[in-house]
Design a protein around this motif. Structure first.
Motif, PDB file in Angstrom:
ATOM      1  N   LEU A  59      14.171 -10.420  -2.268  1.00  0.00           N
ATOM      2  CA  LEU A  59      15.186 -11.368  -1.715  1.00  0.00           C
ATOM      3  C   LEU A  59      15.039 -12.631  -2.120  1.00  0.00           C
ATOM      4  O   LEU A  59      15.985 -13.714  -1.234  1.00  0.00           O
ATOM      5  CB  LEU A  59      14.880 -11.061   0.100  1.00  0.00           C
ATOM      6  CG  LEU A  59      14.983  -9.708   0.649  1.00  0.00           C
ATOM      7  CD1 LEU A  59      14.968  -9.785   1.982  1.00  0.00           C
ATOM      8  CD2 LEU A  59      16.709  -9.195  -0.081  1.00  0.00           C
ATOM      9  N   ASP A  60      14.428 -12.991  -3.068  1.00  0.00           N
ATOM     10  CA  ASP A  60      14.451 -14.327  -3.646  1.00  0.00           C
ATOM     11  C   ASP A  60      15.760 -14.818  -4.322  1.00  0.00           C
ATOM     12  O   ASP A  60      16.134 -15.992  -4.350  1.00  0.00           O
ATOM     13  CB  ASP A  60      13.235 -14.443  -4.637  1.00  0.00           C
ATOM     14  CG  ASP A  60      11.818 -14.715  -3.809  1.00  0.00           C
ATOM     15  OD1 ASP A  60      11.929 -14.716  -2.570  1.00  0.00           O
ATOM     16  OD2 ASP A  60      11.051 -14.561  -4.652  1.00  0.00           O
ATOM     17  N   ARG A  61      16.224 -13.848  -4.779  1.00  0.00           N
ATOM     18  CA  ARG A  61      17.418 -14.087  -5.619  1.00  0.00           C
ATOM     19  C   ARG A  61      18.846 -14.476  -4.663  1.00  0.00           C
ATOM     20  O   ARG A  61      18.683 -14.134  -3.512  1.00  0.00           O
ATOM     21  CB  ARG A  61      18.225 -12.762  -6.159  1.00  0.00           C
ATOM     22  CG  ARG A  61      19.109 -12.789  -7.122  1.00  0.00           C
ATOM     23  CD  ARG A  61      19.671 -11.431  -7.476  1.00  0.00           C
ATOM     24  NE  ARG A  61      18.670 -10.371  -7.791  1.00  0.00           N
ATOM     25  CZ  ARG A  61      18.036 -10.186  -8.828  1.00  0.00           C
ATOM     26  NH1 ARG A  61      18.359 -10.754  -9.940  1.00  0.00           N
ATOM     27  NH2 ARG A  61      16.984  -9.358  -8.949  1.00  0.00           N
ATOM     28  N   ASN A  62      19.614 -15.509  -5.356  1.00  0.00           N
ATOM     29  CA  ASN A  62      20.751 -15.902  -4.576  1.00  0.00           C
ATOM     30  C   ASN A  62      22.060 -16.039  -5.324  1.00  0.00           C
ATOM     31  O   ASN A  62      21.830 -16.577  -6.393  1.00  0.00           O
ATOM     32  CB  ASN A  62      20.341 -17.305  -4.011  1.00  0.00           C
ATOM     33  CG  ASN A  62      21.449 -17.971  -3.121  1.00  0.00           C
ATOM     34  OD1 ASN A  62      22.200 -17.212  -2.468  1.00  0.00           O
ATOM     35  ND2 ASN A  62      21.450 -19.310  -3.000  1.00  0.00           N
ATOM     36  N   PRO A  63      22.806 -15.337  -4.925  1.00  0.00           N
ATOM     37  CA  PRO A  63      23.060 -14.553  -3.675  1.00  0.00           C
ATOM     38  C   PRO A  63      22.326 -13.181  -3.775  1.00  0.00           C
ATOM     39  O   PRO A  63      22.158 -12.707  -5.003  1.00  0.00           O
ATOM     40  CB  PRO A  63      24.480 -14.388  -3.604  1.00  0.00           C
ATOM     41  CG  PRO A  63      25.077 -14.368  -4.919  1.00  0.00           C
ATOM     42  CD  PRO A  63      24.014 -15.424  -5.590  1.00  0.00           C
ATOM     43  N   TRP A  64      22.137 -12.734  -2.474  1.00  0.00           N
ATOM     44  CA  TRP A  64      21.660 -11.173  -2.536  1.00  0.00           C
ATOM     45  C   TRP A  64      22.486 -10.206  -3.250  1.00  0.00           C
ATOM     46  O   TRP A  64      23.957 -10.422  -2.881  1.00  0.00           O
ATOM     47  CB  TRP A  64      21.359 -10.910  -1.212  1.00  0.00           C
ATOM     48  CG  TRP A  64      20.312 -11.724  -0.701  1.00  0.00           C
ATOM     49  CD1 TRP A  64      19.238 -12.361  -1.243  1.00  0.00           C
ATOM     50  CD2 TRP A  64      19.810 -11.653   0.655  1.00  0.00           C
ATOM     51  NE1 TRP A  64      18.388 -12.791  -0.128  1.00  0.00           N
ATOM     52  CE2 TRP A  64      18.858 -12.358   0.985  1.00  0.00           C
ATOM     53  CE3 TRP A  64      20.525 -10.821   1.682  1.00  0.00           C
ATOM     54  CZ2 TRP A  64      18.142 -12.498   2.123  1.00  0.00           C
ATOM     55  CZ3 TRP A  64      19.609 -11.014   2.981  1.00  0.00           C
ATOM     56  CH2 TRP A  64      18.690 -11.880   3.460  1.00  0.00           C
ATOM     57  N   ILE A  69      18.958  -5.780  -1.143  1.00  0.00           N
ATOM     58  CA  ILE A  69      18.719  -5.482   0.231  1.00  0.00           C
ATOM     59  C   ILE A  69      18.000  -3.776   0.289  1.00  0.00           C
ATOM     60  O   ILE A  69      17.208  -3.510   1.084  1.00  0.00           O
ATOM     61  CB  ILE A  69      19.816  -5.351   1.004  1.00  0.00           C
ATOM     62  CG1 ILE A  69      20.430  -6.856   1.059  1.00  0.00           C
ATOM     63  CG2 ILE A  69      19.720  -4.804   2.300  1.00  0.00           C
ATOM     64  CD1 ILE A  69      21.844  -6.972   1.412  1.00  0.00           C
ATOM     65  N   GLU A  70      18.640  -3.062  -0.422  1.00  0.00           N
ATOM     66  CA  GLU A  70      18.173  -1.680  -0.519  1.00  0.00           C
ATOM     67  C   GLU A  70      16.689  -1.447  -0.849  1.00  0.00           C
ATOM     68  O   GLU A  70      15.894  -0.613  -0.299  1.00  0.00           O
ATOM     69  CB  GLU A  70      18.891  -0.695  -1.511  1.00  0.00           C
ATOM     70  CG  GLU A  70      20.205  -0.366  -1.089  1.00  0.00           C
ATOM     71  CD  GLU A  70      21.276   0.289  -2.251  1.00  0.00           C
ATOM     72  OE1 GLU A  70      20.823   0.538  -3.104  1.00  0.00           O
ATOM     73  OE2 GLU A  70      22.470   0.256  -1.911  1.00  0.00           O
ATOM     74  N   ARG A 111      23.785  -6.555   8.893  1.00  0.00           N
ATOM     75  CA  ARG A 111      23.999  -8.206   8.767  1.00  0.00           C
ATOM     76  C   ARG A 111      23.823  -8.478   7.516  1.00  0.00           C
ATOM     77  O   ARG A 111      24.725  -9.409   6.925  1.00  0.00           O
ATOM     78  CB  ARG A 111      23.046  -8.718   9.744  1.00  0.00           C
ATOM     79  CG  ARG A 111      23.422  -8.529  11.256  1.00  0.00           C
ATOM     80  CD  ARG A 111      22.466  -9.242  12.247  1.00  0.00           C
ATOM     81  NE  ARG A 111      23.001 -10.601  11.838  1.00  0.00           N
ATOM     82  CZ  ARG A 111      22.173 -11.680  12.430  1.00  0.00           C
ATOM     83  NH1 ARG A 111      20.849 -11.408  13.031  1.00  0.00           N
ATOM     84  NH2 ARG A 111      22.348 -12.984  12.228  1.00  0.00           N
ATOM     85  N   ALA A 112      22.952  -8.048   6.669  1.00  0.00           N
ATOM     86  CA  ALA A 112      22.763  -8.419   5.285  1.00  0.00           C
ATOM     87  C   ALA A 112      23.794  -7.830   4.497  1.00  0.00           C
ATOM     88  O   ALA A 112      24.313  -8.565   3.418  1.00  0.00           O
ATOM     89  CB  ALA A 112      21.192  -7.815   4.823  1.00  0.00           C
ATOM     90  N   ALA A 113      24.130  -6.542   4.655  1.00  0.00           N
ATOM     91  CA  ALA A 113      25.452  -5.960   3.978  1.00  0.00           C
ATOM     92  C   ALA A 113      26.562  -6.662   4.284  1.00  0.00           C
ATOM     93  O   ALA A 113      27.487  -6.952   3.192  1.00  0.00           O
ATOM     94  CB  ALA A 113      25.540  -4.460   4.418  1.00  0.00           C
TER      95      ALA A 113
END
Length: 160
Positions: A59-64, A69-70, A111-113
Motif C-alpha cells: 500500500l506504499d504506492r500512490n495512488p493505490w 488492495i487485493e 472503502r479502499a475500492a
C-alpha cells in the motif's frame, strides 16, 4: 522470550527420559530447552516481520491500484489463518480467540475500492476490473473469404 507451555514441558521431559534410558536417537540432538524455545521464537518472529513488511509495502504506492488492495487483504486474511495454525501447532491458547475484526477488514475493502474507483474516474483511467474487451459487432458487409485471403494486394485489387 515467552516460556514454553505445558505441552513443551511434557515433550522436553519425554525426550530427556528417553535420553537417560539410552532410547534417544543419534539423529535428534539432546534437549536444550532454552535454545529450542529461542530458535522457535526467532523463526516465527522473522516470519512475522517478513510478512508484515509485505502487508504494508503493497500500500506504499500512490495512488493505490485494485491489485494493491487485493494483495494487502490477502496477506491480512491469510496471516490470521497462519497465526491460528501456529498457536494450535504448538498447543498455545489463543489470547484473541475469534476476535479477528472481519467487519472492519470488509469495511476497509469497500472503502479502499471506492477510493480507487474515484481516483481512477477523476484521472480518466480505466480500472482493470472494467477493462473488458468489447465484443465486436458483426459487420453485415463482412466477407470471410476476403478475410482469409491474407494477401493485402489481392484484397485491394478487388476494388479497382
Amino acid at each position: 522470550m515467552r516460556p514454553g507451555n505445558k505441552y513443551d514441558e511434557e515433550e522436553f521431559a519425554r525426550r530427556e527420559k528417553a535420553e537417560k534410558e539410552g532410547l534417544g536417537s543419534m539423529m535428534v540432538p539432546s534437549v536444550d530447552r532454552e535454545n529450542e524455545l529461542h530458535s522457535r521464537a526467532e523463526y516465527y518472529f522473522q516470519y512475522v516481520r517478513e510478512h508484515y513488511n509485505s502487508d504494508c509495502t503493497c500500500l506504499d504506492r500512490n495512488p493505490w491500484r485494485e491489485s494493491d488492495i487485493e494483495i494487502f487483504l490477502h496477506y491480512v486474511r491469510i496471516g490470521e489463518k497462519r497465526r491460528k495454525y501456529i498457536l494450535n501447532d504448538y498447543k498455545f491458547d489463543d489470547p484473541f480467540g475469534s476476535k479477528f475484526p472481519v467487519e472492519r477488514v470488509d469495511n476497509f475493502e469497500k472503502r479502499a475500492a471506492e477510493l480507487v474507483r474515484v481516483t481512477y474516474k477523476i484521472n480518466n483511467w480505466i480500472l482493470p476490473s472494467e477493462n473488458v474487451e468489447e465484443e465486436e459487432e458483426e459487420d453485415e458487409d463482412f466477407d470471410p473469404e476476403l478475410e482469409d485471403a491474407g494477401d493485402e494486394a489481392a484484397f485491394l485489387a478487388q476494388f479497382k
